[in-house]
Design an enzyme around this catalytic site. Sequence first.
Site, PDB file in Angstrom:
ATOM      1  N   ASN A   1      31.371 -23.187  52.813  1.00  0.00           N
ATOM      2  CA  ASN A   1      30.424 -22.078  52.727  1.00  0.00           C
ATOM      3  C   ASN A   1      30.671 -21.076  53.864  1.00  0.00           C
ATOM      4  O   ASN A   1      29.785 -20.760  54.665  1.00  0.00           O
ATOM      5  CB  ASN A   1      28.981 -22.589  52.762  1.00  0.00           C
ATOM      6  CG  ASN A   1      28.015 -21.651  52.053  1.00  0.00           C
ATOM      7  OD1 ASN A   1      28.375 -20.539  51.678  1.00  0.00           O
ATOM      8  ND2 ASN A   1      26.785 -22.098  51.889  1.00  0.00           N
TER       9      ASN A   1
ATOM     10  N   HIS B   1      17.937 -22.503  53.112  1.00  0.00           N
ATOM     11  CA  HIS B   1      18.208 -23.306  51.915  1.00  0.00           C
ATOM     12  C   HIS B   1      16.940 -23.652  51.150  1.00  0.00           C
ATOM     13  O   HIS B   1      16.977 -23.770  49.924  1.00  0.00           O
ATOM     14  CB  HIS B   1      18.947 -24.595  52.291  1.00  0.00           C
ATOM     15  CG  HIS B   1      20.424 -24.426  52.461  1.00  0.00           C
ATOM     16  ND1 HIS B   1      21.006 -24.085  53.657  1.00  0.00           N
ATOM     17  CD2 HIS B   1      21.446 -24.534  51.571  1.00  0.00           C
ATOM     18  CE1 HIS B   1      22.314 -24.003  53.503  1.00  0.00           C
ATOM     19  NE2 HIS B   1      22.611 -24.268  52.259  1.00  0.00           N
TER      20      HIS B   1
END
Length: 422
Positions: free
Chosen positions: A318, A349
């Site tokens: 990521n 998140h």
Amino acid sequence: QINFVACQLFALLAAFWFRIYLGPSHASSAVRHAFATLFGIYFAVFCFGWYSIHLFVLVMMNYGIMNMASIPNIHRYSFVVAMGYLTLCHISRIYIFHYGILTTDFSGPLMIITQKITTLACQLHDGIGRQAEELTAEQNRLAVKTRPSLLEYLSYLLNFMSIIAGPCSNYKDYIAFIEGRHVHMKLLEVNWKQKGYDRLPDPSPTGAVMYKLCITLVSLILFLTLTKNFPMAYIIDNEFLDKTPFLSRLGYLYVVTQAAKPKYYFAWTLADAVNNAAGYGFSGVDERGTFRWDLLSNLNIWNIETATSFKMYIENWNIQTAAWLKRVCYDRAPWYPTALTFILSALWHGIYPGYYFTFLTGILMTLAARAIRNNCRHYFLSSVPLKIAYDVVTWVVTQLAVCYTVAPFVMLAVEPTIKFYK
């Protein structure tokens, strides 16, 4: 899931068309901005229905902040509003989806837009509200000197190439791409006359797109086979725990963690290919003279699978989110930058407890791995056999440390996480 794949495949075709027929030599910047924005809005509505209103509300709220807030505070207000709205949406999803999690839902695009909003706000603050000598070299390069127009702002946040799966890119890079300066700027960094060229080459992304589509296809096959056959839930099955020796459990943990990766490889690599197909993502020329199209790449699979340190692993996973965390948090945190960065990552998140188990554990893993590497590695560099032994051991330890750290991220809830730890 079907909507997601359909949108991304249609975006891929639209990206090729965009590069060929609406390239900078064929259309004005305004037309390119408008096309990218309208298609992005259509994709969002098609994929997420009325939930897409959250994207547009957040975008317009922060456009107001960007134009009305004072420059010294623009990054703070934008950050609080964007992260606050995202967190409220994460909380609402707990009730909408009854604590489950869908592979695709409106929070995904909202998370990418939050990254872009805060990135632009920080870079605008750097460009207008700070002196050049106060900035790092990277901050200086990416600083935005003027507030964007409404069309530029909407295009940057909602363009069809990144609305569904990202990645987040820097505002100046995106504007340079729309205006046709993106590739040219990177090519000027190389002395082409010395290489025997009498004019600048014209790099084509087609090869990079085809390569990434092959990775996407393999990832999809692995997802449909490996991921379905090795669910993370099996490692906390009572029968499995009672009958399986400890070392076998560790081995299976590695297998199920590997099985959880293909969906990320698929989504991120396809998103990268879409941007490349539009002509965006050129990062320059490597030492062998090869044109590189990895400016927006979100992962380096080889470096992930062969990582011999926790730092190496997370630097290649990521990538664009890690870059965002560094630019808006790590580089600006007044104290404890590592801890604050992991906490922001968890909050971004969502609010599932598993995320906090993972990222709080990640703080300890990062600090421990850094300490061991700094204090021990130099003892093993005196000979090739010692170095190979060190690399093998640290590869095994790193992979198991990652498995231990990310398992709660997949399981989400407290009970299975505690059971897994036990």
